[in-house]
Design a protein around this motif. Structure first.
Motif, PDB file in Angstrom:
ATOM      1  N   MET A 132     -23.259 -18.564 -13.091  1.00 10.65           N
ATOM      2  CA  MET A 132     -22.668 -18.936 -14.379  1.00 10.65           C
ATOM      3  C   MET A 132     -22.833 -17.808 -15.403  1.00 10.65           C
ATOM      4  SD  MET A 132     -23.561 -22.263 -16.735  1.00 10.65           S
ATOM      5  CE  MET A 132     -22.887 -22.459 -18.374  1.00 10.65           C
ATOM      6  N   VAL A 133     -24.024 -17.208 -15.447  1.00  7.83           N
ATOM      7  CA  VAL A 133     -24.282 -16.119 -16.388  1.00  7.83           C
ATOM      8  C   VAL A 133     -23.414 -14.912 -16.053  1.00  7.83           C
ATOM      9  CG1 VAL A 133     -26.031 -14.521 -17.248  1.00  7.83           C
ATOM     10  CG2 VAL A 133     -26.627 -16.911 -16.832  1.00  7.83           C
ATOM     11  N   THR A 134     -23.250 -14.634 -14.765  1.00 12.36           N
ATOM     12  CA  THR A 134     -22.413 -13.504 -14.339  1.00 12.36           C
ATOM     13  C   THR A 134     -20.966 -13.695 -14.782  1.00 12.36           C
ATOM     14  OG1 THR A 134     -23.808 -13.129 -12.405  1.00 12.36           O
ATOM     15  CG2 THR A 134     -21.594 -12.187 -12.347  1.00 12.36           C
ATOM     16  N   LEU A 135     -20.450 -14.908 -14.612  1.00  9.82           N
ATOM     17  CA  LEU A 135     -19.071 -15.186 -14.994  1.00  9.82           C
ATOM     18  C   LEU A 135     -18.905 -15.160 -16.507  1.00  9.82           C
ATOM     19  CD1 LEU A 135     -18.295 -18.077 -12.476  1.00  9.82           C
ATOM     20  CD2 LEU A 135     -17.777 -15.652 -12.259  1.00  9.82           C
ATOM     21  N   LEU A 136     -19.913 -15.636 -17.228  1.00  6.76           N
ATOM     22  CA  LEU A 136     -19.882 -15.560 -18.693  1.00  6.76           C
ATOM     23  C   LEU A 136     -19.804 -14.102 -19.137  1.00  6.76           C
ATOM     24  CD1 LEU A 136     -22.191 -17.582 -21.095  1.00  6.76           C
ATOM     25  CD2 LEU A 136     -21.672 -15.178 -21.517  1.00  6.76           C
ATOM     26  N   ALA A 137     -20.638 -13.264 -18.538  1.00  2.22           N
ATOM     27  CA  ALA A 137     -20.658 -11.845 -18.910  1.00  2.22           C
ATOM     28  C   ALA A 137     -19.336 -11.165 -18.561  1.00  2.22           C
ATOM     29  CB  ALA A 137     -21.822 -11.142 -18.201  1.00  2.22           C
ATOM     30  N   LEU A 138     -18.779 -11.493 -17.397  1.00  2.00           N
ATOM     31  CA  LEU A 138     -17.511 -10.893 -16.996  1.00  2.00           C
ATOM     32  C   LEU A 138     -16.402 -11.274 -17.966  1.00  2.00           C
ATOM     33  CD1 LEU A 138     -15.712  -9.386 -14.930  1.00  2.00           C
ATOM     34  CD2 LEU A 138     -15.399 -11.585 -13.771  1.00  2.00           C
ATOM     35  N   SER A 139     -16.322 -12.552 -18.295  1.00  2.51           N
ATOM     36  CA  SER A 139     -15.295 -13.012 -19.228  1.00  2.51           C
ATOM     37  C   SER A 139     -15.459 -12.355 -20.590  1.00  2.51           C
ATOM     38  CB  SER A 139     -15.373 -14.537 -19.354  1.00  2.51           C
ATOM     39  OG  SER A 139     -14.452 -15.011 -20.300  1.00  2.51           O
ATOM     40  N   PHE A 140     -16.690 -12.243 -21.046  1.00  2.00           N
ATOM     41  CA  PHE A 140     -16.949 -11.616 -22.347  1.00  2.00           C
ATOM     42  C   PHE A 140     -16.538 -10.150 -22.331  1.00  2.00           C
ATOM     43  CE2 PHE A 140     -19.701  -9.223 -25.238  1.00  2.00           C
ATOM     44  CZ  PHE A 140     -19.459  -9.881 -26.431  1.00  2.00           C
ATOM     45  N   MET A 141     -16.877  -9.429 -21.264  1.00  3.00           N
ATOM     46  CA  MET A 141     -16.569  -7.996 -21.206  1.00  3.00           C
ATOM     47  C   MET A 141     -15.066  -7.753 -21.118  1.00  3.00           C
ATOM     48  SD  MET A 141     -19.399  -6.539 -21.653  1.00  3.00           S
ATOM     49  CE  MET A 141     -18.810  -4.847 -21.398  1.00  3.00           C
ATOM     50  N   ILE A 142     -14.350  -8.575 -20.355  1.00  3.19           N
ATOM     51  CA  ILE A 142     -12.890  -8.423 -20.289  1.00  3.19           C
ATOM     52  C   ILE A 142     -12.276  -8.709 -21.651  1.00  3.19           C
ATOM     53  CG2 ILE A 142     -10.765  -9.341 -19.283  1.00  3.19           C
ATOM     54  CD1 ILE A 142     -12.316  -9.880 -16.717  1.00  3.19           C
ATOM     55  N   SER A 143     -12.748  -9.760 -22.289  1.00  2.15           N
ATOM     56  CA  SER A 143     -12.238 -10.102 -23.627  1.00  2.15           C
ATOM     57  C   SER A 143     -12.540  -8.988 -24.616  1.00  2.15           C
ATOM     58  CB  SER A 143     -12.864 -11.412 -24.111  1.00  2.15           C
ATOM     59  OG  SER A 143     -12.529 -12.485 -23.266  1.00  2.15           O
ATOM     60  N   LEU A 144     -13.756  -8.441 -24.558  1.00  3.73           N
ATOM     61  CA  LEU A 144     -14.144  -7.358 -25.465  1.00  3.73           C
ATOM     62  C   LEU A 144     -13.267  -6.124 -25.248  1.00  3.73           C
ATOM     63  CD1 LEU A 144     -16.184  -6.504 -27.636  1.00  3.73           C
ATOM     64  CD2 LEU A 144     -17.662  -5.666 -25.795  1.00  3.73           C
ATOM     65  N   ALA A 194      -9.192 -12.882 -18.952  1.00  5.99           N
ATOM     66  CA  ALA A 194     -10.645 -13.050 -18.855  1.00  5.99           C
ATOM     67  C   ALA A 194     -10.988 -14.378 -18.193  1.00  5.99           C
ATOM     68  CB  ALA A 194     -11.273 -12.967 -20.245  1.00  5.99           C
ATOM     69  N   ILE A 195     -10.273 -15.425 -18.583  1.00  8.83           N
ATOM     70  CA  ILE A 195     -10.530 -16.749 -18.009  1.00  8.83           C
ATOM     71  C   ILE A 195     -10.240 -16.746 -16.514  1.00  8.83           C
ATOM     72  CG2 ILE A 195      -9.833 -19.178 -18.041  1.00  8.83           C
ATOM     73  CD1 ILE A 195     -11.321 -18.360 -20.551  1.00  8.83           C
ATOM     74  N   PHE A 196      -9.078 -16.225 -16.135  1.00 11.01           N
ATOM     75  CA  PHE A 196      -8.709 -16.251 -14.719  1.00 11.01           C
ATOM     76  C   PHE A 196      -9.564 -15.281 -13.908  1.00 11.01           C
ATOM     77  CE2 PHE A 196      -6.143 -15.579 -10.925  1.00 11.01           C
ATOM     78  CZ  PHE A 196      -5.813 -16.888 -10.609  1.00 11.01           C
ATOM     79  N   GLY A 197      -9.978 -14.178 -14.535  1.00  9.38           N
ATOM     80  CA  GLY A 197     -10.857 -13.250 -13.834  1.00  9.38           C
ATOM     81  C   GLY A 197     -12.174 -13.909 -13.453  1.00  9.38           C
ATOM     82  N   ALA A 198     -12.754 -14.654 -14.398  1.00 10.36           N
ATOM     83  CA  ALA A 198     -14.000 -15.366 -14.120  1.00 10.36           C
ATOM     84  C   ALA A 198     -13.767 -16.482 -13.106  1.00 10.36           C
ATOM     85  CB  ALA A 198     -14.575 -15.932 -15.414  1.00 10.36           C
ATOM     86  N   PHE A 199     -12.647 -17.178 -13.252  1.00 11.37           N
ATOM     87  CA  PHE A 199     -12.320 -18.264 -12.322  1.00 11.37           C
ATOM     88  C   PHE A 199     -12.135 -17.720 -10.903  1.00 11.37           C
ATOM     89  CE2 PHE A 199      -8.664 -20.628 -10.382  1.00 11.37           C
ATOM     90  CZ  PHE A 199      -9.373 -21.764 -10.015  1.00 11.37           C
ATOM     91  N   GLY A 200     -11.441 -16.589 -10.776  1.00 13.55           N
ATOM     92  CA  GLY A 200     -11.234 -15.996  -9.457  1.00 13.55           C
ATOM     93  C   GLY A 200     -12.532 -15.541  -8.819  1.00 13.55           C
ATOM     94  N   LEU A 201     -13.417 -14.934  -9.628  1.00 11.46           N
ATOM     95  CA  LEU A 201     -14.693 -14.473  -9.099  1.00 11.46           C
ATOM     96  C   LEU A 201     -15.581 -15.635  -8.685  1.00 11.46           C
ATOM     97  CD1 LEU A 201     -16.422 -11.946  -8.536  1.00 11.46           C
ATOM     98  CD2 LEU A 201     -17.370 -12.192 -10.851  1.00 11.46           C
ATOM     99  N   SER A 202     -15.373 -16.802  -9.308  1.00 11.26           N
ATOM    100  CA  SER A 202     -16.215 -17.958  -8.977  1.00 11.26           C
ATOM    101  C   SER A 202     -16.050 -18.379  -7.518  1.00 11.26           C
ATOM    102  CB  SER A 202     -15.895 -19.135  -9.905  1.00 11.26           C
ATOM    103  OG  SER A 202     -14.599 -19.669  -9.637  1.00 11.26           O
TER     104      SER A 202
END
Length: 379
Positions: free
Chosen positions: A1-13, A50-58
């Motif tokens: 969960m933390v990894t996906l949060l960080a990924l989504s945040f970094m893509i958004s940033l 960012a959302i789909f990137g995190a969803f795909g990595l999940s």
């Protein structure tokens, strides 16, 4: 969960930092003047990446028991994501075509996984949902509708993403109570991915969810609800509806409102609940030039109302009668509040006779706004 949060945040940033340099990432310039627009400056609309990137990595972190089926589900969701992303990048994809893409993605899930909505908690209907000529079309309508509903509430900073986080967490709690532990992990991973985006979307709207993000979230959450009903026979469909109450109620209200005006059901307007609340804040308290404050404040005002139905849904997760009663109760309050809103705004708006020059300007703006609503057939 933390990894996906960080990924989504970094893509958004990344898109916050570099999105303004690429006109395509800002969508179409005339979107700021659209009837439903709640924003005043060009902003990257590609938060869905960012959302789909995190969803795909999940998929990598999914429990082994469901990893293959979850991967197929993610592939199906990609169809809808692509249609929404084309719209976000400025290539016109009509609302009807986006709705068809949602239905097509759901049909792909049905074909690949061989599942559809097993029950609706409605006597008579439940007896026939198991037959594919009825169950599959009903499922396509339901999932496409919820995907569209999340897009409808995506109008002010943080509202759609906050609603998605609350929905995902509530589903994880219901899944945990029902013993469906795989869904606990999936729902929490989705919540983490959305939260990474939320940190940059709220309160200042540095990046927007876009159609790709909103449609994808509604699609995924609707199918998560179906998965719970498939794997947890004791879970109530009405409890799942409570978890999804806010976007579904707003969509049904929009359909009713537009049908009364004999308008196209897919035509945008500025009469959604979040739009009414933001305009009420501007008219009654803040003034027209305070939209940067009124926008995020609208989400804050609506947060308790968004959270309350899912909380009740978790409490009554296996009690169909109480869940149904709660849906009816929240529905009455929701629609009654909306009907009463114009009168309340008129009552509490700034009194023109004793107003300062700034307040008089706000009152004149309100007069023009309400006149426009009546001309459009609202209220």
């Amino acid at each position: 969960m933390v990894t996906l949060l960080a990924l989504s945040f970094m893509i958004s940033l990344f898109f916050v930092a570099y999105g303004r340099r690429t006109a395509r990432l800002l969508g179409r310039a005339h979107d700021l003047h659209a009837v439903q627009s709640m924003h005043t400056r060009p902003t990257p609309r590609v938060g869905g990446i960012a959302i789909f990137g995190a969803f795909g990595l999940s998929v990598i972190f999914a429990p082994a028991s469901i990893s293959q089926s979850y991967a197929l589900f993610s592939m199906s969701a990609a169809l809808l994501f692509a249609a929404g992303l084309l719209e976000d990048l400025g290539f016109h994809v009509s609302p009807r075509n986006r709705l068809l893409a949602a239905a097509g993605a759901s049909l792909l899930v049905v074909l690949l996984l061989g599942v559809w909505l097993p029950r609706a908690g409605i006597p008579g209907l439940d007896a026939v949902l198991g037959y594919w000529p009825i169950g599959i079309p009903f499922t396509l309508l339901l999932t496409a509708g919820i995907a569209n509903a999340f897009n409808m509430i995506d109008g002010v900073n943080g509202l759609a993403s906050m609603t998605a986080i609350v929905t995902a967490v509530a589903m994880s709690l219901i899944a945990d109570k029902a013993g469906y532990h795989a869904m606990v992990h999936l729902a929490l991973m989705l919540a983490g991915g959305v939260f990474g985006f939320f940190l940059l979307n709220y309160p200042f709207g540095k990046i927007f969810l876009g159609d790709a993000g909103a449609y994808t979230l509604g699609f995924v959450l609707s199918w998560f609800g179906i998965a719970i009903l498939l794997e947890a026979p004791t879970a109530s469909p009405w409890a799942i509806l409570l978890v999804l109450f806010w976007p579904v109620a707003d969509m049904l209200l929009a359909i009713y409102r537009r049908s009364r005006r004999k308008a196209d059901a897919m035509a945008p307007d500025r009469l959604h609940v979040h739009q009414m609340v933001m305009r009420a804040l501007e008219i009654c308290a803040l003034g027209r030039n305070r939209r940067r404050i009124a926008n995020p404040l609208t989400t804050l005002v609506l947060t308790p109302f968004v959270i309350a139905p899912p909380v009740v849904g978790v409490v009554f997760w296996n009690n169909t009668i109480n869940s149904f009663a709660a849906v009816v109760g929240f529905g009455i309050v929701f629609f009654a509040s909306y009907v009463a809103a114009p009168a309340l705004i008129r009552r509490f708006r700034i009194n023109a006779e004793n107003a300062t020059p700034i307040q008089k300007t706000v009152a004149k703006w309100h007069k023009r706004e309400t006149a426009g609503d009546r001309k459009a057939g609202g209220f």
